[in-house]
Design a protein around this motif. Structure first.
Motif, PDB file in Angstrom:
ATOM      1  N   ALA A   4      35.060  39.972  39.318  1.00  0.00           N
ATOM      2  CA  ALA A   4      35.471  38.597  39.029  1.00  0.00           C
ATOM      3  C   ALA A   4      34.323  37.654  39.384  1.00  0.00           C
ATOM      4  O   ALA A   4      33.700  37.797  40.436  1.00  0.00           O
ATOM      5  N   LEU A   5      34.064  36.711  38.505  1.00  0.00           N
ATOM      6  CA  LEU A   5      33.077  35.660  38.749  1.00  0.00           C
ATOM      7  C   LEU A   5      33.840  34.357  38.923  1.00  0.00           C
ATOM      8  O   LEU A   5      34.632  33.980  38.047  1.00  0.00           O
ATOM      9  N   LEU A  17      40.778  31.212  45.546  1.00  0.00           N
ATOM     10  CA  LEU A  17      40.838  32.229  44.491  1.00  0.00           C
ATOM     11  C   LEU A  17      39.922  33.411  44.809  1.00  0.00           C
ATOM     12  O   LEU A  17      40.289  34.570  44.581  1.00  0.00           O
ATOM     13  N   SER A  18      38.747  33.132  45.339  1.00  0.00           N
ATOM     14  CA  SER A  18      37.818  34.203  45.710  1.00  0.00           C
ATOM     15  C   SER A  18      38.430  35.116  46.759  1.00  0.00           C
ATOM     16  O   SER A  18      38.366  36.349  46.654  1.00  0.00           O
ATOM     17  N   ILE A  19      39.043  34.534  47.764  1.00  0.00           N
ATOM     18  CA  ILE A  19      39.679  35.316  48.833  1.00  0.00           C
ATOM     19  C   ILE A  19      40.855  36.118  48.282  1.00  0.00           C
ATOM     20  O   ILE A  19      41.014  37.308  48.592  1.00  0.00           O
ATOM     21  N   ALA A  20      41.661  35.494  47.436  1.00  0.00           N
ATOM     22  CA  ALA A  20      42.814  36.196  46.849  1.00  0.00           C
ATOM     23  C   ALA A  20      42.358  37.380  46.000  1.00  0.00           C
ATOM     24  O   ALA A  20      42.972  38.458  46.037  1.00  0.00           O
ATOM     25  N   LEU A  21      41.279  37.211  45.252  1.00  0.00           N
ATOM     26  CA  LEU A  21      40.757  38.308  44.438  1.00  0.00           C
ATOM     27  C   LEU A  21      40.210  39.432  45.308  1.00  0.00           C
ATOM     28  O   LEU A  21      40.389  40.619  45.001  1.00  0.00           O
ATOM     29  N   LEU A  22      39.552  39.086  46.409  1.00  0.00           N
ATOM     30  CA  LEU A  22      39.092  40.109  47.355  1.00  0.00           C
ATOM     31  C   LEU A  22      40.271  40.919  47.875  1.00  0.00           C
ATOM     32  O   LEU A  22      40.206  42.146  47.971  1.00  0.00           O
ATOM     33  N   GLN A  24      42.923  41.538  46.426  1.00  0.00           N
ATOM     34  CA  GLN A  24      43.418  42.397  45.343  1.00  0.00           C
ATOM     35  C   GLN A  24      42.394  43.473  44.965  1.00  0.00           C
ATOM     36  O   GLN A  24      42.531  44.118  43.938  1.00  0.00           O
ATOM     37  N   LYS A  25      41.364  43.616  45.801  1.00  0.00           N
ATOM     38  CA  LYS A  25      40.331  44.655  45.640  1.00  0.00           C
ATOM     39  C   LYS A  25      39.375  44.421  44.473  1.00  0.00           C
ATOM     40  O   LYS A  25      38.783  45.361  43.944  1.00  0.00           O
ATOM     41  N   TYR A  26      39.210  43.162  44.062  1.00  0.00           N
ATOM     42  CA  TYR A  26      38.194  42.842  43.060  1.00  0.00           C
ATOM     43  C   TYR A  26      36.826  42.788  43.733  1.00  0.00           C
ATOM     44  O   TYR A  26      36.709  42.467  44.916  1.00  0.00           O
ATOM     45  N   ASP A  27      35.807  43.072  42.972  1.00  0.00           N
ATOM     46  CA  ASP A  27      34.430  42.855  43.370  1.00  0.00           C
ATOM     47  C   ASP A  27      34.152  41.397  42.988  1.00  0.00           C
ATOM     48  O   ASP A  27      34.078  41.080  41.795  1.00  0.00           O
ATOM     49  N   VAL A  28      34.044  40.499  43.966  1.00  0.00           N
ATOM     50  CA  VAL A  28      33.988  39.061  43.699  1.00  0.00           C
ATOM     51  C   VAL A  28      32.553  38.537  43.784  1.00  0.00           C
ATOM     52  O   VAL A  28      31.861  38.734  44.781  1.00  0.00           O
ATOM     53  N   TYR A  29      32.159  37.854  42.722  1.00  0.00           N
ATOM     54  CA  TYR A  29      30.877  37.166  42.642  1.00  0.00           C
ATOM     55  C   TYR A  29      31.180  35.673  42.694  1.00  0.00           C
ATOM     56  O   TYR A  29      31.800  35.130  41.781  1.00  0.00           O
ATOM     57  N   GLY A  45      33.135  39.587  52.205  1.00  0.00           N
ATOM     58  CA  GLY A  45      32.930  40.647  51.215  1.00  0.00           C
ATOM     59  C   GLY A  45      32.519  40.182  49.833  1.00  0.00           C
ATOM     60  O   GLY A  45      32.257  41.012  48.955  1.00  0.00           O
ATOM     61  N   CYS A  46      32.451  38.880  49.611  1.00  0.00           N
ATOM     62  CA  CYS A  46      32.003  38.370  48.305  1.00  0.00           C
ATOM     63  C   CYS A  46      30.494  38.524  48.174  1.00  0.00           C
ATOM     64  O   CYS A  46      29.770  38.470  49.163  1.00  0.00           O
ATOM     65  N   LYS A  47      30.049  38.691  46.951  1.00  0.00           N
ATOM     66  CA  LYS A  47      28.632  38.557  46.636  1.00  0.00           C
ATOM     67  C   LYS A  47      28.465  37.097  46.241  1.00  0.00           C
ATOM     68  O   LYS A  47      29.271  36.576  45.465  1.00  0.00           O
ATOM     69  N   THR A  48      27.475  36.426  46.782  1.00  0.00           N
ATOM     70  CA  THR A  48      27.376  34.986  46.558  1.00  0.00           C
ATOM     71  C   THR A  48      26.017  34.591  46.008  1.00  0.00           C
ATOM     72  O   THR A  48      25.012  35.255  46.234  1.00  0.00           O
ATOM     73  N   LEU A  49      26.042  33.480  45.289  1.00  0.00           N
ATOM     74  CA  LEU A  49      24.809  32.899  44.764  1.00  0.00           C
ATOM     75  C   LEU A  49      24.930  31.385  44.843  1.00  0.00           C
ATOM     76  O   LEU A  49      25.873  30.802  44.300  1.00  0.00           O
TER      77      LEU A  49
END
Length: 146
Positions: A4-5, A17-22, A24-29, A45-49
């Motif tokens: 998920a981006l 939303l980023s935390i909720a996706l994490l 749910q075991k999404y790979d979050v960007y 655990g998010c990958k960030t830019l």
């Protein structure tokens, strides 16, 4: 794992939303302008830019950082508090770039890839200001009704 981006992930809804996706075991960007707040997401655990959509060259950097996704959440937005008489064409252009052109570019990049992989979801976060503008939200109101 599904990717998920999330744009505008530095705070508010984007962070949630980023935390909720994490969870749910999404790979979050996660993309945002505030490095400190992005670091907090990274520690979870998010990958960030860190990325400002008004700075030239950001798009290629994002696609290199995250070449494909399953879920795209266009959450970033700018909300200039200026009435029409007090605003400039530069104000309008900046608002348009972040609120309209940027989500379009992301969809143009990622939707064909979603079709190819057989799965994808796009969420475009809007504002209730499109329905209830005020004198001080003239530029924003114009963009959110497109």
């Amino acid at each position: 794992m599904l990717k998920a981006l999330v744009t505008g992930a530095s705070g508010g809804l984007g962070k949630s939303l980023s935390i909720a996706l994490l969870e749910q075991k999404y790979d979050v960007y996660a993309l945002g302008r505030n490095r400190e707040k992005l670091d907090a997401l990274e520690s979870m655990g998010c990958k960030t830019l860190e990325c400002d959509f008004l700075v030239r060259g950001w798009f290629d950097e994002v696609v290199k950082f995250c070449p494909d996704v399953s879920v795209l959440i266009n959450n970033a937005g700018t909300f200039p508090l200026r009435n029409l008489e007090g605003s400039t064409l530069a104000d309008f252009d900046s608002c348009f770039e972040v609120n309209v052109r940027t989500p379009y570019r992301f969809m143009q990049e990622y939707v064909p890839k979603m079709h190819k992989q057989g799965y994808g979801r796009v969420v475009n976060v809007l504002s209730s200001s499109a329905f209830a503008g005020s004198a001080d939200t003239g530029i924003f109101y114009v963009h959110r009704t497109c």
